[in-house]
Write a protein that holds these residues in place. Structure first.
Motif, PDB file in Angstrom:
ATOM      1  N   THR A  99     -62.320  37.124 -45.725  1.00  0.00           N
ATOM      2  CA  THR A  99     -61.189  36.279 -45.348  1.00  0.00           C
ATOM      3  C   THR A  99     -61.150  36.202 -43.839  1.00  0.00           C
ATOM      4  N   SER A 100     -60.844  35.038 -43.330  1.00  0.00           N
ATOM      5  CA  SER A 100     -60.721  34.894 -41.887  1.00  0.00           C
ATOM      6  C   SER A 100     -59.353  35.402 -41.469  1.00  0.00           C
ATOM      7  N   PRO A 101     -59.258  35.932 -40.270  1.00  0.00           N
ATOM      8  CA  PRO A 101     -57.966  36.451 -39.835  1.00  0.00           C
ATOM      9  C   PRO A 101     -56.934  35.330 -39.771  1.00  0.00           C
ATOM     10  N   THR A 102     -55.762  35.629 -40.216  1.00  0.00           N
ATOM     11  CA  THR A 102     -54.677  34.660 -40.185  1.00  0.00           C
ATOM     12  C   THR A 102     -54.022  34.734 -38.815  1.00  0.00           C
ATOM     13  N   PRO A 103     -53.904  33.579 -38.138  1.00  0.00           N
ATOM     14  CA  PRO A 103     -53.246  33.645 -36.835  1.00  0.00           C
ATOM     15  C   PRO A 103     -51.807  34.107 -36.999  1.00  0.00           C
ATOM     16  N   SER A 104     -51.400  34.978 -36.110  1.00  0.00           N
ATOM     17  CA  SER A 104     -50.044  35.493 -36.228  1.00  0.00           C
ATOM     18  C   SER A 104     -49.056  34.430 -35.764  1.00  0.00           C
ATOM     19  N   ALA A 105     -47.931  34.406 -36.428  1.00  0.00           N
ATOM     20  CA  ALA A 105     -46.880  33.459 -36.067  1.00  0.00           C
ATOM     21  C   ALA A 105     -46.284  33.878 -34.728  1.00  0.00           C
ATOM     22  N   PRO A 106     -45.869  32.899 -33.928  1.00  0.00           N
ATOM     23  CA  PRO A 106     -45.259  33.268 -32.652  1.00  0.00           C
ATOM     24  C   PRO A 106     -44.034  34.151 -32.879  1.00  0.00           C
ATOM     25  N   GLU A 107     -43.870  35.092 -31.994  1.00  0.00           N
ATOM     26  CA  GLU A 107     -42.759  36.035 -32.092  1.00  0.00           C
ATOM     27  C   GLU A 107     -41.487  35.379 -31.563  1.00  0.00           C
ATOM     28  N   THR A 108     -40.442  35.372 -32.371  1.00  0.00           N
ATOM     29  CA  THR A 108     -39.162  34.846 -31.919  1.00  0.00           C
ATOM     30  C   THR A 108     -38.433  35.934 -31.156  1.00  0.00           C
ATOM     31  N   ARG A 109     -37.964  35.566 -29.959  1.00  0.00           N
ATOM     32  CA  ARG A 109     -37.272  36.521 -29.102  1.00  0.00           C
ATOM     33  C   ARG A 109     -35.995  35.891 -28.570  1.00  0.00           C
ATOM     34  N   THR A 110     -35.068  36.740 -28.213  1.00  0.00           N
ATOM     35  CA  THR A 110     -33.856  36.290 -27.540  1.00  0.00           C
ATOM     36  C   THR A 110     -33.861  36.911 -26.152  1.00  0.00           C
ATOM     37  N   LEU A 111     -33.888  36.044 -25.134  1.00  0.00           N
ATOM     38  CA  LEU A 111     -33.962  36.503 -23.765  1.00  0.00           C
ATOM     39  C   LEU A 111     -33.462  35.405 -22.832  1.00  0.00           C
ATOM     40  N   PRO A 112     -33.043  35.781 -21.634  1.00  0.00           N
ATOM     41  CA  PRO A 112     -32.669  34.750 -20.663  1.00  0.00           C
ATOM     42  C   PRO A 112     -33.925  34.082 -20.111  1.00  0.00           C
ATOM     43  N   LEU A 113     -33.821  32.825 -19.753  1.00  0.00           N
ATOM     44  CA  LEU A 113     -34.925  32.094 -19.141  1.00  0.00           C
ATOM     45  C   LEU A 113     -34.760  32.152 -17.627  1.00  0.00           C
ATOM     46  N   THR A 114     -35.867  32.106 -16.906  1.00  0.00           N
ATOM     47  CA  THR A 114     -35.818  32.037 -15.449  1.00  0.00           C
ATOM     48  C   THR A 114     -36.294  30.655 -15.037  1.00  0.00           C
ATOM     49  N   LEU A 115     -35.376  29.886 -14.453  1.00  0.00           N
ATOM     50  CA  LEU A 115     -35.657  28.533 -13.984  1.00  0.00           C
ATOM     51  C   LEU A 115     -35.555  28.537 -12.464  1.00  0.00           C
ATOM     52  N   TYR A 116     -36.302  27.693 -11.807  1.00  0.00           N
ATOM     53  CA  TYR A 116     -36.284  27.655 -10.344  1.00  0.00           C
ATOM     54  C   TYR A 116     -35.581  26.405  -9.832  1.00  0.00           C
ATOM     55  N   TYR A 117     -34.699  26.628  -8.849  1.00  0.00           N
ATOM     56  CA  TYR A 117     -33.940  25.575  -8.186  1.00  0.00           C
ATOM     57  C   TYR A 117     -34.101  25.732  -6.680  1.00  0.00           C
ATOM     58  N   VAL A 118     -33.498  24.827  -5.935  1.00  0.00           N
ATOM     59  CA  VAL A 118     -33.678  24.790  -4.487  1.00  0.00           C
ATOM     60  C   VAL A 118     -32.356  25.069  -3.778  1.00  0.00           C
ATOM     61  N   ALA A 119     -32.412  25.968  -2.801  1.00  0.00           N
ATOM     62  CA  ALA A 119     -31.286  26.174  -1.882  1.00  0.00           C
ATOM     63  C   ALA A 119     -31.616  25.325  -0.652  1.00  0.00           C
ATOM     64  N   LEU A 120     -30.883  24.231  -0.499  1.00  0.00           N
ATOM     65  CA  LEU A 120     -31.177  23.264   0.558  1.00  0.00           C
ATOM     66  C   LEU A 120     -30.864  23.821   1.947  1.00  0.00           C
ATOM     67  N   GLY A 121     -31.814  23.638   2.877  1.00  0.00           N
ATOM     68  CA  GLY A 121     -31.600  23.912   4.284  1.00  0.00           C
ATOM     69  C   GLY A 121     -31.329  25.351   4.678  1.00  0.00           C
ATOM     70  N   ASP A 122     -31.723  26.326   3.875  1.00  0.00           N
ATOM     71  CA  ASP A 122     -31.436  27.713   4.279  1.00  0.00           C
ATOM     72  C   ASP A 122     -32.661  28.435   4.849  1.00  0.00           C
ATOM     73  N   ASP A 123     -33.724  27.681   5.119  1.00  0.00           N
ATOM     74  CA  ASP A 123     -34.920  28.203   5.798  1.00  0.00           C
ATOM     75  C   ASP A 123     -35.486  29.486   5.180  1.00  0.00           C
ATOM     76  N   GLY A 124     -35.519  29.590   3.865  1.00  0.00           N
ATOM     77  CA  GLY A 124     -36.116  30.743   3.204  1.00  0.00           C
ATOM     78  C   GLY A 124     -35.229  31.966   3.127  1.00  0.00           C
ATOM     79  N   ALA A 125     -33.960  31.859   3.510  1.00  0.00           N
ATOM     80  CA  ALA A 125     -33.067  33.023   3.490  1.00  0.00           C
ATOM     81  C   ALA A 125     -32.739  33.474   2.064  1.00  0.00           C
ATOM     82  N   SER A 126     -32.692  32.553   1.111  1.00  0.00           N
ATOM     83  CA  SER A 126     -32.284  32.894  -0.262  1.00  0.00           C
ATOM     84  C   SER A 126     -33.446  33.112  -1.220  1.00  0.00           C
TER      85      SER A 126
END
Length: 187
Positions: free
Chosen positions: A43-70
């Motif tokens: 038998t060929s290996p059965t691909p495992s189903a993706p693992e369902t997880r509960t976690l916060p997502l990390t999204l990236y946004y912009v702090a305007l005009g702070d010259d890299g301070a944030s």
């Protein structure tokens, strides 16, 4: 004497039957069996189903005009800043992160003071994969930068969000098969 012959024949028959019952499978003259005589089904290996997880997502946004301070310095004197969402249940963190980032319809992220250069465009997530340390994200549609400073913001928001979702060390964003930097250079 006849009775003695009859008894001897009966004993011989009984002994033969008894010995036949103790013989290896296939009879007394069958060769010993080995593991290679009869192939077992594989038998060929059965691909495992993706693992369902509960976690916060990390999204990236912009702090305007702070010259890299944030956060990470970004063109036009801005900073690229991670933003953590509420916990989300998902079996594909990359898809969930990218779809959430692209779904924002307001350029200003609530009262946080953070900015998104993505609203106004028609970008949507198609697929993503990780090869080695590089995450590749495939999008379709068109970005809609609000000015020349939005070009590096769009590219950085998409790449860093994808990298955070997959723990990749590098990111490549394609729009209809074309690198996002090339798409934005045409704007």
């Amino acid at each position: 004497m006849w009775d003695a012959r009859r008894i001897m024949a009966t004993v011989a028959a009984a002994a033969t039957l008894l010995l036949a019952g103790c013989a290896p499978p296939g009879g007394p003259s069958a060769p010993p069996t080995t593991g290679s005589a009869t192939p077992s089904p594989t038998t060929s290996p059965t691909p495992s189903a993706p693992e369902t997880r509960t976690l916060p997502l990390t999204l990236y946004y912009v702090a305007l005009g702070d010259d890299g301070a944030s956060g990470e310095p970004l063109g036009c004197g801005d900073s690229l800043v991670p933003f953590t969402t509420e916990p989300v249940t998902t079996d594909d963190v990359l898809r969930s992160s990218m779809e959430r980032l692209l779904a924002d319809s307001d350029r200003n992220l609530g009262g946080s003071g953070l900015y998104s250069a993505l609203p106004g465009g028609t970008l949507s997530y198609v697929d993503g994969s990780v090869d080695g340390g590089t995450v590749t994200v495939e999008l379709t549609g068109r970005p809609a930068p609000a000015g020349v400073c939005d070009n590096p913001r769009i590219e950085a928001q998409l790449e860093r969000t994808a990298m955070a979702a997959t723990d990749a060390s590098d990111g490549l964003v394609l729009v209809d098969g074309v690198p996002i930097a090339d798409v934005l250079s045409l704007k």
